[in-house]
Design a protein around this motif. Structure first.
Motif, short mmCIF file in Angstrom:
data_model
loop_
_atom_site.label_atom_id
_atom_site.label_comp_id
_atom_site.label_asym_id
_atom_site.label_seq_id
_atom_site.Cartn_x
_atom_site.Cartn_y
_atom_site.Cartn_z
N LEU A 37 -55.34 91.36 -11.34
CA LEU A 37 -55.39 91.33 -12.79
C LEU A 37 -54.09 90.77 -13.36
N PHE A 38 -52.97 91.21 -12.83
CA PHE A 38 -51.65 90.73 -13.26
C PHE A 38 -51.59 89.21 -13.14
N GLN A 39 -52.00 88.70 -11.99
CA GLN A 39 -51.92 87.27 -11.74
C GLN A 39 -52.90 86.47 -12.59
N ARG A 46 -47.68 88.83 -18.46
CA ARG A 46 -47.04 89.27 -17.22
C ARG A 46 -45.59 89.68 -17.48
N ARG A 47 -44.89 88.92 -18.30
CA ARG A 47 -43.50 89.27 -18.64
C ARG A 47 -43.45 90.57 -19.44
N MET A 48 -44.40 90.76 -20.35
CA MET A 48 -44.43 91.99 -21.14
C MET A 48 -44.61 93.21 -20.22
N VAL A 49 -45.49 93.08 -19.24
CA VAL A 49 -45.72 94.17 -18.30
C VAL A 49 -44.45 94.46 -17.51
N MET A 103 -52.53 98.57 -15.43
CA MET A 103 -51.58 97.49 -15.63
C MET A 103 -50.83 97.62 -16.95
N PHE A 104 -51.52 98.03 -17.99
CA PHE A 104 -50.89 98.14 -19.30
C PHE A 104 -50.56 99.59 -19.66
N PHE A 105 -50.44 100.44 -18.67
CA PHE A 105 -50.25 101.88 -18.89
C PHE A 105 -49.06 102.19 -19.79
N LEU A 106 -47.95 101.54 -19.56
CA LEU A 106 -46.74 101.87 -20.32
C LEU A 106 -46.79 101.38 -21.76
#
Length: 112
Positions: A37-39, A46-49, A103-106
């Protein structure tokens, strides 16, 4: 709308929002699923994560948007953390959405 009609419509709407047992968490999210998913996301996402992982102390590398050993280690640490373990078992989303929530947990409401 008549009062009875309103409550009937509300009950029907609430029933349509209920989660079926088939959507309950059936399998743990894997690092391979998070990596895929990240890729698949654009460089900015991706940078935000990575920035979120770094801000919370999970990631130590450069904010480059690339999946490498540092990003993988950060997600492994996040997924093993108390706060993730406290929230993830309660998710009743489809598995695909659980991967996205990981992936977007934070940056998600689950963390807030």
């Amino acid at each position: 709308m008549k009062r009875r009609g309103f409550f009937t419509a509300a009950a029907i709407g609430a029933a349509s929002l209920s989660v079926s047992p088939l959507c309950a968490q059936s399998a743990e999210v894997t690092i391979a699923e998070v990596r895929a998913l990240f890729q698949s996301r654009d460089l900015g996402a991706r940078r935000m994560v990575q920035d979120s992982l770094k801000h919370e102390g999970y990631y130590k590398g450069a904010i480059d948007g690339a999946w490498g050993p540092g990003t993988e280690a950060a997600f492994r640490a996040l997924m093993a953390s108390d706060r993730y373990q406290r929230h993830a078992p309660t998710w009743t989303f489809t598995h695909e959405v659980q991967v996205s929530e990981t992936m977007f947990f934070l940056t998600s409401d689950a963390y807030m």
